[in-house]
Design a protein around this motif. Structure first.
Motif, PDB file in Angstrom:
ATOM      1  N   GLY A 307     -60.255 -31.114 105.511  1.00  0.00           N
ATOM      2  CA  GLY A 307     -60.052 -32.191 104.544  1.00  0.00           C
ATOM      3  C   GLY A 307     -60.031 -33.553 105.200  1.00  0.00           C
ATOM      4  O   GLY A 307     -59.253 -34.428 104.782  1.00  0.00           O
ATOM      5  N   LEU A 308     -60.839 -33.731 106.258  1.00  0.00           N
ATOM      6  CA  LEU A 308     -60.877 -34.988 106.987  1.00  0.00           C
ATOM      7  C   LEU A 308     -62.191 -35.708 106.740  1.00  0.00           C
ATOM      8  O   LEU A 308     -63.230 -35.082 106.500  1.00  0.00           O
ATOM      9  CB  LEU A 308     -60.734 -34.746 108.499  1.00  0.00           C
ATOM     10  CG  LEU A 308     -59.443 -34.079 108.995  1.00  0.00           C
ATOM     11  CD1 LEU A 308     -59.546 -33.800 110.490  1.00  0.00           C
ATOM     12  CD2 LEU A 308     -58.231 -34.958 108.696  1.00  0.00           C
ATOM     13  N   SER A 309     -62.125 -37.030 106.813  1.00  0.00           N
ATOM     14  CA  SER A 309     -63.364 -37.799 106.792  1.00  0.00           C
ATOM     15  C   SER A 309     -64.038 -37.660 108.146  1.00  0.00           C
ATOM     16  O   SER A 309     -63.434 -37.214 109.121  1.00  0.00           O
ATOM     17  CB  SER A 309     -63.069 -39.277 106.511  1.00  0.00           C
ATOM     18  OG  SER A 309     -62.350 -39.846 107.605  1.00  0.00           O
ATOM     19  N   ARG A 310     -65.324 -38.045 108.187  1.00  0.00           N
ATOM     20  CA  ARG A 310     -66.039 -37.955 109.465  1.00  0.00           C
ATOM     21  C   ARG A 310     -65.394 -38.862 110.511  1.00  0.00           C
ATOM     22  O   ARG A 310     -65.278 -38.484 111.679  1.00  0.00           O
ATOM     23  CB  ARG A 310     -67.509 -38.356 109.238  1.00  0.00           C
ATOM     24  CG  ARG A 310     -68.392 -38.220 110.482  1.00  0.00           C
ATOM     25  CD  ARG A 310     -68.436 -36.761 110.924  1.00  0.00           C
ATOM     26  NE  ARG A 310     -69.264 -36.633 112.113  1.00  0.00           N
ATOM     27  CZ  ARG A 310     -70.562 -36.328 112.075  1.00  0.00           C
ATOM     28  NH1 ARG A 310     -71.166 -36.135 110.910  1.00  0.00           N
ATOM     29  NH2 ARG A 310     -71.256 -36.206 113.188  1.00  0.00           N
ATOM     30  N   GLN A 311     -64.942 -40.029 110.089  1.00  0.00           N
ATOM     31  CA  GLN A 311     -64.311 -40.952 111.017  1.00  0.00           C
ATOM     32  C   GLN A 311     -62.994 -40.380 111.557  1.00  0.00           C
ATOM     33  O   GLN A 311     -62.678 -40.517 112.745  1.00  0.00           O
ATOM     34  CB  GLN A 311     -64.037 -42.310 110.342  1.00  0.00           C
ATOM     35  CG  GLN A 311     -65.261 -43.124 109.996  1.00  0.00           C
ATOM     36  CD  GLN A 311     -65.977 -42.584 108.757  1.00  0.00           C
ATOM     37  OE1 GLN A 311     -65.417 -41.749 108.022  1.00  0.00           O
ATOM     38  NE2 GLN A 311     -67.199 -43.077 108.527  1.00  0.00           N
ATOM     39  N   ALA A 312     -62.187 -39.732 110.673  1.00  0.00           N
ATOM     40  CA  ALA A 312     -60.915 -39.145 111.107  1.00  0.00           C
ATOM     41  C   ALA A 312     -61.150 -38.003 112.087  1.00  0.00           C
ATOM     42  O   ALA A 312     -60.433 -37.858 113.090  1.00  0.00           O
ATOM     43  CB  ALA A 312     -60.133 -38.650 109.899  1.00  0.00           C
ATOM     44  N   LEU A 313     -62.167 -37.178 111.829  1.00  0.00           N
ATOM     45  CA  LEU A 313     -62.485 -36.092 112.740  1.00  0.00           C
ATOM     46  C   LEU A 313     -62.929 -36.642 114.099  1.00  0.00           C
ATOM     47  O   LEU A 313     -62.514 -36.126 115.161  1.00  0.00           O
ATOM     48  CB  LEU A 313     -63.572 -35.194 112.149  1.00  0.00           C
ATOM     49  CG  LEU A 313     -64.021 -34.024 113.045  1.00  0.00           C
ATOM     50  CD1 LEU A 313     -62.866 -33.061 113.299  1.00  0.00           C
ATOM     51  CD2 LEU A 313     -65.203 -33.289 112.405  1.00  0.00           C
ATOM     52  N   ASP A 314     -63.748 -37.700 114.075  1.00  0.00           N
ATOM     53  CA  ASP A 314     -64.202 -38.292 115.334  1.00  0.00           C
ATOM     54  C   ASP A 314     -63.013 -38.810 116.144  1.00  0.00           C
ATOM     55  O   ASP A 314     -63.007 -38.699 117.380  1.00  0.00           O
ATOM     56  CB  ASP A 314     -65.174 -39.445 115.052  1.00  0.00           C
ATOM     57  CG  ASP A 314     -66.535 -38.951 114.600  1.00  0.00           C
ATOM     58  OD1 ASP A 314     -66.818 -37.742 114.821  1.00  0.00           O
ATOM     59  OD2 ASP A 314     -67.299 -39.742 114.022  1.00  0.00           O
ATOM     60  N   TYR A 315     -62.018 -39.347 115.448  1.00  0.00           N
ATOM     61  CA  TYR A 315     -60.822 -39.836 116.151  1.00  0.00           C
ATOM     62  C   TYR A 315     -60.121 -38.692 116.882  1.00  0.00           C
ATOM     63  O   TYR A 315     -59.751 -38.818 118.051  1.00  0.00           O
ATOM     64  CB  TYR A 315     -59.858 -40.498 115.165  1.00  0.00           C
ATOM     65  CG  TYR A 315     -58.492 -40.730 115.735  1.00  0.00           C
ATOM     66  CD1 TYR A 315     -58.241 -41.789 116.600  1.00  0.00           C
ATOM     67  CD2 TYR A 315     -57.442 -39.858 115.426  1.00  0.00           C
ATOM     68  CE1 TYR A 315     -56.980 -41.986 117.144  1.00  0.00           C
ATOM     69  CE2 TYR A 315     -56.172 -40.052 115.970  1.00  0.00           C
ATOM     70  CZ  TYR A 315     -55.951 -41.108 116.840  1.00  0.00           C
ATOM     71  OH  TYR A 315     -54.718 -41.296 117.384  1.00  0.00           O
ATOM     72  N   HIS A 316     -59.935 -37.561 116.187  1.00  0.00           N
ATOM     73  CA  HIS A 316     -59.240 -36.421 116.815  1.00  0.00           C
ATOM     74  C   HIS A 316     -60.072 -35.820 117.947  1.00  0.00           C
ATOM     75  O   HIS A 316     -59.522 -35.388 118.971  1.00  0.00           O
ATOM     76  CB  HIS A 316     -58.924 -35.359 115.762  1.00  0.00           C
ATOM     77  CG  HIS A 316     -57.833 -35.778 114.818  1.00  0.00           C
ATOM     78  ND1 HIS A 316     -56.537 -35.992 115.221  1.00  0.00           N
ATOM     79  CD2 HIS A 316     -57.867 -36.038 113.475  1.00  0.00           C
ATOM     80  CE1 HIS A 316     -55.799 -36.350 114.187  1.00  0.00           C
ATOM     81  NE2 HIS A 316     -56.586 -36.385 113.106  1.00  0.00           N
ATOM     82  N   LEU A 317     -61.387 -35.787 117.807  1.00  0.00           N
ATOM     83  CA  LEU A 317     -62.232 -35.274 118.889  1.00  0.00           C
ATOM     84  C   LEU A 317     -62.148 -36.185 120.108  1.00  0.00           C
ATOM     85  O   LEU A 317     -62.104 -35.700 121.252  1.00  0.00           O
ATOM     86  CB  LEU A 317     -63.694 -35.166 118.410  1.00  0.00           C
ATOM     87  CG  LEU A 317     -63.980 -34.069 117.386  1.00  0.00           C
ATOM     88  CD1 LEU A 317     -65.421 -34.176 116.882  1.00  0.00           C
ATOM     89  CD2 LEU A 317     -63.736 -32.686 117.999  1.00  0.00           C
ATOM     90  N   ARG A 318     -62.103 -37.494 119.839  1.00  0.00           N
ATOM     91  CA  ARG A 318     -61.983 -38.439 120.952  1.00  0.00           C
ATOM     92  C   ARG A 318     -60.645 -38.253 121.663  1.00  0.00           C
ATOM     93  O   ARG A 318     -60.573 -38.256 122.897  1.00  0.00           O
ATOM     94  CB  ARG A 318     -62.134 -39.869 120.420  1.00  0.00           C
ATOM     95  CG  ARG A 318     -62.164 -40.928 121.530  1.00  0.00           C
ATOM     96  CD  ARG A 318     -62.586 -42.289 120.985  1.00  0.00           C
ATOM     97  NE  ARG A 318     -61.676 -42.796 119.957  1.00  0.00           N
ATOM     98  CZ  ARG A 318     -61.969 -42.822 118.654  1.00  0.00           C
ATOM     99  NH1 ARG A 318     -63.129 -42.329 118.217  1.00  0.00           N
ATOM    100  NH2 ARG A 318     -61.101 -43.306 117.788  1.00  0.00           N
ATOM    101  N   ARG A 319     -59.563 -38.063 120.899  1.00  0.00           N
ATOM    102  CA  ARG A 319     -58.231 -37.842 121.501  1.00  0.00           C
ATOM    103  C   ARG A 319     -58.214 -36.543 122.302  1.00  0.00           C
ATOM    104  O   ARG A 319     -57.630 -36.487 123.393  1.00  0.00           O
ATOM    105  CB  ARG A 319     -57.165 -37.784 120.398  1.00  0.00           C
ATOM    106  CG  ARG A 319     -56.822 -39.105 119.804  1.00  0.00           C
ATOM    107  CD  ARG A 319     -56.054 -39.991 120.804  1.00  0.00           C
ATOM    108  NE  ARG A 319     -54.802 -39.341 121.198  1.00  0.00           N
ATOM    109  CZ  ARG A 319     -54.311 -39.383 122.438  1.00  0.00           C
ATOM    110  NH1 ARG A 319     -54.984 -40.004 123.402  1.00  0.00           N
ATOM    111  NH2 ARG A 319     -53.163 -38.801 122.716  1.00  0.00           N
ATOM    112  N   LEU A 320     -58.868 -35.501 121.802  1.00  0.00           N
ATOM    113  CA  LEU A 320     -58.919 -34.234 122.538  1.00  0.00           C
ATOM    114  C   LEU A 320     -59.694 -34.377 123.842  1.00  0.00           C
ATOM    115  O   LEU A 320     -59.315 -33.803 124.869  1.00  0.00           O
ATOM    116  CB  LEU A 320     -59.543 -33.136 121.671  1.00  0.00           C
ATOM    117  CG  LEU A 320     -58.642 -32.551 120.585  1.00  0.00           C
ATOM    118  CD1 LEU A 320     -59.440 -31.637 119.663  1.00  0.00           C
ATOM    119  CD2 LEU A 320     -57.487 -31.770 121.221  1.00  0.00           C
ATOM    120  N   ARG A 321     -60.787 -35.159 123.822  1.00  0.00           N
ATOM    121  CA  ARG A 321     -61.532 -35.357 125.061  1.00  0.00           C
ATOM    122  C   ARG A 321     -60.665 -36.062 126.103  1.00  0.00           C
ATOM    123  O   ARG A 321     -60.715 -35.742 127.293  1.00  0.00           O
ATOM    124  CB  ARG A 321     -62.795 -36.170 124.777  1.00  0.00           C
ATOM    125  CG  ARG A 321     -63.935 -35.356 124.194  1.00  0.00           C
ATOM    126  CD  ARG A 321     -65.251 -36.110 124.246  1.00  0.00           C
ATOM    127  NE  ARG A 321     -65.255 -37.269 123.350  1.00  0.00           N
ATOM    128  CZ  ARG A 321     -65.649 -37.219 122.089  1.00  0.00           C
ATOM    129  NH1 ARG A 321     -66.094 -36.070 121.555  1.00  0.00           N
ATOM    130  NH2 ARG A 321     -65.637 -38.306 121.340  1.00  0.00           N
TER     131      ARG A 321
END
Length: 358
Positions: A307-321
């Protein structure tokens, strides 16, 4: 059988040869028949097996405990020879001991092994000695049946050897803790896993080995439940300090109880990932991203499922990296498994139970 034992006690002081033997060292005035009867009855019901035999190996008297060794009534033993009660090999041994005692006239303490009527082995320890009577010297013996005690010691030795083999020869990382939380014993596997000398581990406080990033709360609650007897085993995930920094481990805890209270706690430590210089904390949502990514879900699918926007998902992927210090999706998944964040034993992918959350 009780009536037979009672008759044996009442009749003991009436048997001439035995009467002289039993009253040889009497503490009461000579010729007191009541005291003699008391003594005979006490001897008949004493818990220690006892007998009196003449020099020919014939039983003059046995008490209830001695007859019980052979599952017989005392009256069925008195008057019979050793060869009629014991196996030939045992009888020969016992008669030889009788003759040695009669020849030396000195009491002998020894341990004897014999066979019960059903063939099971028995063991007694005690004294054999000379008793003088008007009919000549005879042999007395008083023993304690240590069969159960010896068997218990043998079983304990076998259990100790099994535990030693489990601790030291299998490579398991096993730590024994006292109720106050100190390391009582550490196996070779634990020494190797934690990268510390045994002398440094044993006697130290378990809390001193926790990584500062670890929240001790969940483990402390398990610990209190074990000490209070509310549970006998528990599992928790901790990050311990090791030679290379810190390491995520599963600790399987089991209470060892003695006299109704927890005497110690045994912990089996299983590594969940490779050592790392710092603890990696991810949020529950980031854990979901990692598990979906490990299962091959594309970004669009992850965004829809979470239930995330593409921008919100990109934020979490960036934090995981950043957290995992990984440049790509495959590297993020590999690092998550290597650090124990994802459970390497499960499919579909899932987070390790108890993994550190931020």
């Amino acid at each position: 059988m009780d009536s037979g034992w009672r008759r044996a006690g009442e009749a003991a002081s009436e048997r001439p040869g035995l009467r002289d033997a039993l009253t040889a060292a009497q503490p009461w005035p000579d010729g007191d028949p009541l005291a003699q009867r008391w003594f005979a009855t006490l001897a008949a019901y004493a818990p220690a097996p006892a007998f009196v035999r003449d020099r020919e190996g014939r039983y003059l008297w046995v008490n209830a405990a001695y007859a019980h060794l052979y599952q017989l009534d005392p009256q069925a033993v008195a008057g019979r020879r050793v060869e009629e009660i014991d196996r030939p090999a045992d009888a020969a041994q016992f008669l030889a001991l009788d003759q040695d005692v009669l020849a030396s006239r000195r009491p002998v303490r020894h341990t004897l092994e014999f066979r019960h009527p059903d063939g099971t082995p028995g063991q007694v320890v005690g004294h054999r000695f000379v008793l003088d009577s008007s009919g000549g010297p005879c042999v007395g013996g008083i023993y304690s049946d240590v069969t159960s005690h010896t068997r218990a010691l043998e079983e304990k030795a076998a259990a100790d050897e099994e535990m030693h083999a489990l601790r030291e020869r299998t490579g398991l990382a096993v730590v024994t803790l006292t109720p106050d939380g100190r390391v009582e014993r550490a196996s070779g596997g634990a020494v190797q896993l934690l990268g510390a000398a045994r002398s440094e581990l044993e006697g130290s406080a378990a809390l001193d080995h926790l990584d500062p990033a670890t929240d001790p709360g969940p483990t402390a609650r398990h610990w209190q439940d074990l000490l209070a007897g509310r549970t006998s085993r528990a599992s928790t995930v901790v990050r311990l300090r090791v030679a290379d920094g810190g390491r995520l481990l599963r600790a399987d805890l089991a209470a060892v109880r003695a006299h109704g209270v927890t005497d110690r706690v045994v912990a089996v430590l299983t590594p969940l990932g490779a050592p790392s210089p710092r603890a990696v904390r991810v949020s529950p949502l980031q854990l979901r991203v990692l598990t979906l990514m490990a299962g091959g879900e594309p970004n669009s699918g992850m965004a829809a499922l979470l239930g995330l926007s593409r921008q919100a998902l990109d934020y979490h992927l960036r934090r995981l990296r950043e957290l995992l210090r990984a440049a790509s999706r495959p590297e993020m998944v590999a690092r998550a498994y290597a650090l124990g964040i994802l459970d390497a034993t499960a499919w579909p992918p899932r987070a390790t139970a108890g993994v550190l959350h931020c």
